[in-house]
Design a protein around this motif. Structure first.
Motif, PDB file in Angstrom:
ATOM      1  N   SER A  60      -8.619  71.075  11.545  1.00  0.00           N
ATOM      2  CA  SER A  60      -7.666  71.590  12.540  1.00  0.00           C
ATOM      3  C   SER A  60      -6.386  70.756  12.578  1.00  0.00           C
ATOM      4  O   SER A  60      -6.352  69.617  12.094  1.00  0.00           O
ATOM      5  CB  SER A  60      -8.304  71.565  13.938  1.00  0.00           C
ATOM      6  N   GLY A  61      -5.370  71.350  13.195  1.00  0.00           N
ATOM      7  CA  GLY A  61      -4.109  70.639  13.389  1.00  0.00           C
ATOM      8  C   GLY A  61      -4.246  69.541  14.432  1.00  0.00           C
ATOM      9  O   GLY A  61      -3.535  68.530  14.383  1.00  0.00           O
ATOM     10  N   THR A  62      -5.131  69.750  15.364  1.00  0.00           N
ATOM     11  CA  THR A  62      -5.414  68.676  16.327  1.00  0.00           C
ATOM     12  C   THR A  62      -5.935  67.463  15.565  1.00  0.00           C
ATOM     13  O   THR A  62      -5.491  66.328  15.805  1.00  0.00           O
ATOM     14  CB  THR A  62      -6.445  69.157  17.371  1.00  0.00           C
ATOM     15  N   ASN A  65      -3.087  65.718  13.476  1.00  0.00           N
ATOM     16  CA  ASN A  65      -2.194  64.952  14.353  1.00  0.00           C
ATOM     17  C   ASN A  65      -2.875  63.687  14.866  1.00  0.00           C
ATOM     18  O   ASN A  65      -2.297  62.599  14.851  1.00  0.00           O
ATOM     19  CB  ASN A  65      -1.776  65.797  15.565  1.00  0.00           C
ATOM     20  N   HIS A  86       2.654  69.341  21.784  1.00  0.00           N
ATOM     21  CA  HIS A  86       1.244  69.726  21.636  1.00  0.00           C
ATOM     22  C   HIS A  86       0.353  68.487  21.637  1.00  0.00           C
ATOM     23  O   HIS A  86      -0.708  68.491  22.261  1.00  0.00           O
ATOM     24  CB  HIS A  86       1.085  70.507  20.323  1.00  0.00           C
ATOM     25  N   GLU A  91      -4.017  68.488  23.291  1.00  0.00           N
ATOM     26  CA  GLU A  91      -5.015  67.889  22.400  1.00  0.00           C
ATOM     27  C   GLU A  91      -6.013  67.047  23.195  1.00  0.00           C
ATOM     28  O   GLU A  91      -6.532  66.030  22.716  1.00  0.00           O
ATOM     29  CB  GLU A  91      -4.312  67.144  21.241  1.00  0.00           C
ATOM     30  N   GLU A 138       7.927  67.727  16.877  1.00  0.00           N
ATOM     31  CA  GLU A 138       7.223  68.997  16.659  1.00  0.00           C
ATOM     32  C   GLU A 138       8.249  70.032  16.194  1.00  0.00           C
ATOM     33  O   GLU A 138       9.252  70.250  16.866  1.00  0.00           O
ATOM     34  CB  GLU A 138       6.578  69.428  17.983  1.00  0.00           C
ATOM     35  N   ASN A 142       6.290  74.629  19.846  1.00  0.00           N
ATOM     36  CA  ASN A 142       5.491  75.724  20.415  1.00  0.00           C
ATOM     37  C   ASN A 142       5.955  76.030  21.838  1.00  0.00           C
ATOM     38  O   ASN A 142       6.419  77.128  22.138  1.00  0.00           O
ATOM     39  CB  ASN A 142       4.015  75.281  20.364  1.00  0.00           C
ATOM     40  N   ASP A 171       4.534  66.937  13.744  1.00  0.00           N
ATOM     41  CA  ASP A 171       3.555  67.993  13.988  1.00  0.00           C
ATOM     42  C   ASP A 171       4.212  69.275  13.478  1.00  0.00           C
ATOM     43  O   ASP A 171       4.994  69.916  14.173  1.00  0.00           O
ATOM     44  CB  ASP A 171       3.223  68.075  15.484  1.00  0.00           C
ATOM     45  N   ALA A 173       2.852  72.204  12.724  1.00  0.00           N
ATOM     46  CA  ALA A 173       1.931  73.357  12.803  1.00  0.00           C
ATOM     47  C   ALA A 173       2.656  74.628  12.351  1.00  0.00           C
ATOM     48  O   ALA A 173       2.088  75.465  11.666  1.00  0.00           O
ATOM     49  CB  ALA A 173       1.390  73.512  14.213  1.00  0.00           C
ATOM     50  N   ARG A 174       3.936  74.744  12.770  1.00  0.00           N
ATOM     51  CA  ARG A 174       4.743  75.907  12.363  1.00  0.00           C
ATOM     52  C   ARG A 174       5.975  75.467  11.563  1.00  0.00           C
ATOM     53  O   ARG A 174       7.038  76.076  11.661  1.00  0.00           O
ATOM     54  CB  ARG A 174       5.156  76.733  13.588  1.00  0.00           C
ATOM     55  N   CYS A 199      -0.161  73.368   9.453  1.00  0.00           N
ATOM     56  CA  CYS A 199      -1.309  74.240   9.743  1.00  0.00           C
ATOM     57  C   CYS A 199      -1.324  75.416   8.779  1.00  0.00           C
ATOM     58  O   CYS A 199      -0.293  76.038   8.538  1.00  0.00           O
ATOM     59  CB  CYS A 199      -1.233  74.783  11.168  1.00  0.00           C
ATOM     60  N   LYS A 202      -2.138  79.146  11.220  1.00  0.00           N
ATOM     61  CA  LYS A 202      -1.195  79.801  12.135  1.00  0.00           C
ATOM     62  C   LYS A 202      -0.498  80.913  11.338  1.00  0.00           C
ATOM     63  O   LYS A 202      -1.152  81.817  10.868  1.00  0.00           O
ATOM     64  CB  LYS A 202      -0.194  78.765  12.672  1.00  0.00           C
TER      65      LYS A 202
HETATM   66  C1  LIG Z   1      -1.787  75.085  17.038  1.00  0.00           C
HETATM   67  C2  LIG Z   1      -1.031  73.826  17.068  1.00  0.00           C
HETATM   68  C3  LIG Z   1      -1.595  72.620  16.630  1.00  0.00           C
HETATM   69  C4  LIG Z   1      -2.998  72.484  16.107  1.00  0.00           C
HETATM   70  O1  LIG Z   1      -3.924  73.259  16.706  1.00  0.00           O
HETATM   71  P1  LIG Z   1      -5.402  73.458  16.169  1.00  0.00           P
HETATM   72  O2  LIG Z   1      -5.851  74.616  16.977  1.00  0.00           O
HETATM   73  O3  LIG Z   1      -6.126  72.208  16.466  1.00  0.00           O
HETATM   74  O4  LIG Z   1      -5.356  73.737  14.699  1.00  0.00           O
HETATM   75  C5  LIG Z   1      -0.809  71.498  16.661  1.00  0.00           C
HETATM   76  N1  LIG Z   1       0.468  71.552  17.080  1.00  0.00           N
HETATM   77  C6  LIG Z   1       1.046  72.679  17.480  1.00  0.00           C
HETATM   78  C7  LIG Z   1       2.470  72.669  17.888  1.00  0.00           C
HETATM   79  C8  LIG Z   1       0.324  73.859  17.507  1.00  0.00           C
HETATM   80  O5  LIG Z   1       0.905  74.982  17.914  1.00  0.00           O
END
Ligand SMILES: *Cc1c(COP(=O)(O)O)cnc(C)c1O
Length: 340
Positions: A60-62, A65, A86, A91, A138, A142, A171, A173-174, A199, A202
């Motif tokens: 996971s992205g969590t 990070n 995030h 987290e 980030e 998000n 981070d 993720a996007r 990620c 996503k």
């Molecule tokens: C979704 C997201 C993550 C990681 O999320 P996981 O559900 O753990 O994969 C990390 N940072 C941002 C900004 C996100 O939107």
């Protein structure tokens, strides 16, 4: 089965038939023994794309990070980030839980902080103060409604980090949404950050997975932390194969999600129950619902048309575009909003 149009998150996508085919035919092995060819290929491919030395596939992205924060800090150190990050908000308190680190939150602009803010948040060398050792950005943000950084601001932050011996984590993720929207090169980011988390689950549409990128020595340490966190996986090459497929086929199409988000935002703008809409830069629309509807009521009315949206605060709704939202669904959604 009625059509299910799900705007709650870009994590709701299911693998396409072609992605599933790539997964079925993947060559796999035990990755804790370093023997999964698909995972090795994915890690190398992602690292190469960003011009970084090495990668680490994680569930996971969590986790990516949190591993980065753990490797970059010592207990009691301070992490500097935007208050909407995030890593801080979503987290589970992991910065404290995993790394025993302190956090300095900055009030940025739609999730983005400036070099000047970072500079003024760095603690002087003083035994009373936590040691500032890490800045985390980030991109896209998000909670900032999918906002993108300008590269020159990141460069200015990087220069300050270097001058004060702080590490810089992204981070991402996007990050691919930001790269497509701004037409920047991944290698530009590879040069600026000590570590990047991307990620795959996503906008890129895989079922599971994120990749952490950095130097060889950083990734060596990260691999140890991943094992401690319980993230050492075995024949996960089936998942990595989905990631490889996504990097090959699902990046450029993100522009379509961005165009769809703009179309829906234009429609929302005309409605009397819609207040402020955050600027739509990528695939996320965050908007205020007010007057004759609350965010919950708006969500319930949309749900009756088999359209799912997410109230994210007492005044705001979020809609996220992704791979499983086709042009015809965007039109159905616009019609449904117009009928309210
Ligand atoms: C979704 C997201 C993550 C990681 O999320 P996981 O559900 O753990 O994969 C990390 N940072 C941002 C900004 C996100 O939107």
């Amino acid at each position: 089965m009625p059509l299910n149009i799900d705007f709650r998150s870009d994590t709701v996508t299911r693998p396409t038939p072609a992605m599933l085919e790539a997964m079925f035919t993947a060559k796999v092995g035990d990755d804790v023994f370093g023997e999964d060819p698909s995972i090795i290929a994915l890690e190398q491919k992602a690292a190469q794309l960003f011009g970084m030395e090495a990668g680490l596939f994680c569930p996971s992205g969590t986790m990516t990070n949190q591993i980065a924060i753990k490797v970059h800090t010592q207990p009691g150190d301070e992490v500097i980030c935007d208050a909407l990050s995030h890593i801080y908000l979503y987290e589970g308190g992991g910065i404290a839980f995993n790394s025993s680190a302190s956090v300095r939150l900055l009030q940025g602009n739609r999730g983005r902080i400036t070099a000047q803010q970072v500079l003024s948040a760095i603690n002087p060398t003083d035994i009373h103060k936590p040691q500032s050792t890490l800045v985390s950005l980030e991109n896209t943000s998000n909670r900032g409604g999918g906002s993108c950084y300008q590269v020159d601001e990141i460069e200015a932050i990087k220069n300050i980090c270097e001058a004060h011996q702080l590490k810089l984590h992204l981070d991402g993720a996007r990050l691919f949404n930001a790269l497509v929207a701004t037409k920047e090169k991944p290698t530009t980011y590879g040069l600026l950050f000590d570590s990047i988390s991307i990620c795959l689950s996503k906008g890129l549409g895989t079922p599971v997975g994120s990749v952490l990128l950095g130097t060889q020595s950083f990734i060596q340490k990260a691999k140890r932390v991943r094992k401690v966190f319980g993230g050492g996986m075995r024949q996960a090459g089936y998942l990595a194969a989905a990631g490889i497929y996504a990097l090959d086929h699902h990046i450029n199409r993100l522009a379509q999600d961005h165009a769809h988000a703009k179309l829906i935002a234009e429609c929302l703008q005309k409605k009397d129950f819609v207040g402020e809409i955050m600027p739509v830069e990528t695939n996320i629309i965050i908007f205020e619902v007010k007057g004759r509807l609350t965010p919950m009521q708006f969500a319930e009315l949309m749900e009756k048309q088999h359209i799912k949206v997410m109230p994210i605060s007492p005044t705001q709704v979020r809609m996220v575009l992704h791979l499983d939202i086709h042009p015809s669904m965007v039109q159905l959604t616009i019609d449904a909003i117009n009928d309210l």
